[in-house]
Design an enzyme around this catalytic site. Structure first.
Site, PDB file in Angstrom:
ATOM      1  N   ASP A 143       0.797  -1.224   0.000  1.00 39.48           N
ATOM      2  CA  ASP A 143       0.000   0.000   0.000  1.00 39.48           C
ATOM      3  C   ASP A 143       0.830   1.275   0.000  1.00 39.48           C
ATOM      4  O   ASP A 143       0.335   2.331  -0.367  1.00 39.48           O
ATOM      5  CB  ASP A 143      -0.926   0.021   1.225  1.00 39.48           C
ATOM      6  CG  ASP A 143      -1.980  -1.066   1.173  1.00 39.48           C
ATOM      7  OD1 ASP A 143      -2.366  -1.464   0.054  1.00 39.48           O
ATOM      8  OD2 ASP A 143      -2.419  -1.512   2.247  1.00 39.48           O
ATOM      9  N   ASP A 164      -0.150   5.493   2.013  1.00 46.05           N
ATOM     10  CA  ASP A 164      -1.266   4.924   2.773  1.00 46.05           C
ATOM     11  C   ASP A 164      -1.143   5.326   4.242  1.00 46.05           C
ATOM     12  O   ASP A 164      -1.413   6.453   4.588  1.00 46.05           O
ATOM     13  CB  ASP A 164      -1.313   3.407   2.587  1.00 46.05           C
ATOM     14  CG  ASP A 164      -2.607   2.803   3.100  1.00 46.05           C
ATOM     15  OD1 ASP A 164      -3.674   3.360   2.792  1.00 46.05           O
ATOM     16  OD2 ASP A 164      -2.559   1.792   3.804  1.00 46.05           O
ATOM     17  N   ASP A 183       0.798   1.005  10.353  1.00 45.00           N
ATOM     18  CA  ASP A 183      -0.375   0.133  10.331  1.00 45.00           C
ATOM     19  C   ASP A 183      -0.007  -1.207  10.954  1.00 45.00           C
ATOM     20  O   ASP A 183       1.056  -1.766  10.651  1.00 45.00           O
ATOM     21  CB  ASP A 183      -0.875  -0.098   8.902  1.00 45.00           C
ATOM     22  CG  ASP A 183      -1.616   1.107   8.334  1.00 45.00           C
ATOM     23  OD1 ASP A 183      -1.666   2.155   9.010  1.00 45.00           O
ATOM     24  OD2 ASP A 183      -2.136   0.997   7.207  1.00 45.00           O
ATOM     25  N   ARG A 216      -7.258   9.233  12.125  1.00 48.05           N
ATOM     26  CA  ARG A 216      -6.673   7.942  12.492  1.00 48.05           C
ATOM     27  C   ARG A 216      -5.382   8.090  13.302  1.00 48.05           C
ATOM     28  O   ARG A 216      -4.313   7.702  12.859  1.00 48.05           O
ATOM     29  CB  ARG A 216      -6.419   7.078  11.260  1.00 48.05           C
ATOM     30  CG  ARG A 216      -7.666   6.697  10.500  1.00 48.05           C
ATOM     31  CD  ARG A 216      -7.350   5.681   9.416  1.00 48.05           C
ATOM     32  NE  ARG A 216      -8.563   5.261   8.710  1.00 48.05           N
ATOM     33  CZ  ARG A 216      -8.589   4.343   7.756  1.00 48.05           C
ATOM     34  NH1 ARG A 216      -7.458   3.747   7.387  1.00 48.05           N
ATOM     35  NH2 ARG A 216      -9.718   4.016   7.169  1.00 48.05           N
TER      36      ARG A 216
END
Length: 431
Positions: free
Chosen positions: A227, A251, A255, A307
């Site tokens: 990503d 991205d 993560d 986020r």
């Protein structure tokens, strides 16, 4: 000449094909061995609140020591940050680099990285061949099948042709050099354990893939498209991401998905990005219930939108971070995560419609009102507000410990050196 039966010819062809593909396995979730649920969850602790209390106790002790020494007129390099106070005061840090491995806190506190291995010095910033990397490169270092503490001979910018797949028991230690991983693939931590990433500038990461990439000394495989995360943690445990500067990626910045757990993300400076941190694969992926992540002493800075993090299923301790900018929201989640927010500073943006710290993503209130989202000792500025839920909102939540998050007023000081530090040999490591 005898003619072989058709079924035998087919079997021989199949065996030949399997042998030829031994080193070109498609590296996705379906091609890797499955663990049973017990093995998958073995790295998660049974009482995550105890780990959260331990972080608070360590922070409180560091703050108290720092304050008392200053009152007595002593010079102190202490910051009230227990990670930094563990190693940064030593001007000879470069002679005892592995001390860092003993300084972790939170759920990733047992990540030892390459502590028990030899040093590997990266001398070459090139990444010519992701399948057969040349010795002296970062890729050659991280794929080794033995513990290694990886350092850099000089300043360098590393532009990776493909994602950098890190093997178990590795520390990537950028102290003493100005190291940028930029403008190409970035870091993937997939189905491994005990990885420390410290002191790097990681930015402008691009999607890569549809190519062969080596992941260990004995294996390379076909990679589908990545990503473009700065750091992607996939089905891994005992991971510590500390003192990195992260920005401008395709991205996410960090993560963690597919059942990853025992993770600490600390002392990082994150800027200029939309979807900053995703913790949890999907609402339907139940193995993320074992995900446990500590997010501590980070500076969520300019140019961030949302986020910080966005959570699913697991337990997330968000402690003593400085949120000076967001455009949509800071902390979001779905699928009933536990979010324990303690001693953070949340400074809301000017936008009157973006004052709320929290966001329940695509979930009606009738569902999320039972989720345990609690705020304790947070400093809410410029109209910021945190919507608690679950036991915390009902008033029935009572801490088993007498500890409380008392250091939100000191968050600016505790996080002032977040990001990659300009360390130089023979001097205390400070910005």
């Amino acid at each position: 000449m005898a003619v072989l039966p058709t079924w035998l010819l087919a079997m021989m062809c199949l065996l030949f094909f399997v042998g030829a593909m031994e080193n070109t396995t498609h590296d996705n979730i379906s091609s890797l061995p499955r663990s049973d649920e017990t093995e998958w969850n073995q790295h998660a602790v049974t009482n995550p609140d105890e780990v959260a209390d331990e972080v608070l106790a360590l922070t409180e002790m560091s703050v108290r020591n720092h304050t008392e020494r200053r009152k007595l007129g002593y010079f102190t390099c202490g910051t009230g940050n227990p990670i930094d106070d563990c190693w940064r005061c030593d001007p000879n840090w470069h002679k005892n680099r592995k001390r860092l491995a003993d300084c972790g806190i939170g759920f990733g506190r047992n990540a030892i990285g390459g502590r028990d291995g030899r040093f590997y010095v990266v001398t070459d910033p090139r990444d010519d061949n992701p399948v057969n990397p040349r010795p002296g490169t970062l890729r050659h270092a991280v794929i080794q099948d033995r513990p290694l503490w990886i350092v850099f001979k000089r300043d360098m910018v590393i532009q990776l042709k493909q994602e950098l797949i890190v093997n178990s028991f590795k520390t990537i230690d950028g102290r003493g050099a100005n190291v940028h991983i930029a403008n190409g693939g970035c870091i993937t931590i997939q189905f491994v354990t005990n990885v420390i990433v410290h002191g790097l500038h990681i930015h402008d990461c691009k999607p890569t893939g549809n190519a062969m990439v080596r992941s260990s000394e004995t294996h390379f495989g076909w990679r589908t498209m990545a990503d473009g995360d700065a750091i992607s943690i996939f089905g891994s445990s005992h991971v510590w991401i500390d003192h990195n500067s992260l920005s401008h990626c395709a991205d996410g910045l960090v993560d963690a998905v597919m059942g990853s757990t025992a993770i600490t993300i600390s002392n990082n400076h994150l800027t200029h990005h939309n979807e900053v941190m995703l913790l949890g694969h999907s609402d339907s992926y139940m193995r993320d219930k074992a995900m446990q992540v500590t997010i501590a002493y980070n500076h969520f800075g300019v140019g961030l939108i949302q986020r910080m993090p966005r959570c699913r299923h697991g337990y997330f301790h968000v402690v003593n971070n400085d949120y000076t900018h967001w455009e949509m929201y800071a902390i979001g989640g779905s699928a009933n995560p536990t979010i324990n927010s303690q001693g953070n500073r949340y400074a809301a943006p000017k936008n009157p419609f973006a004052k709320e710290v929290t966001k329940r993503v695509d979930t009606p209130a009738s569902h999320w009102k039972g989720w345990n989202w609690r705020s304790e000792g947070d400093l809410l500025q410029n109209g910021a507000y945190f919507t608690s839920s679950g036991a915390a909102a009902s008033g029935s939540y009572a801490r088993a410990s007498s500890l409380s998050a008392k250091s939100s007023s000191l968050v600016g000081h505790i996080t002032s050196d977040a990001g990659a530090l300009p360390c130089r040999r023979g001097r205390q490591c400070s910005s």
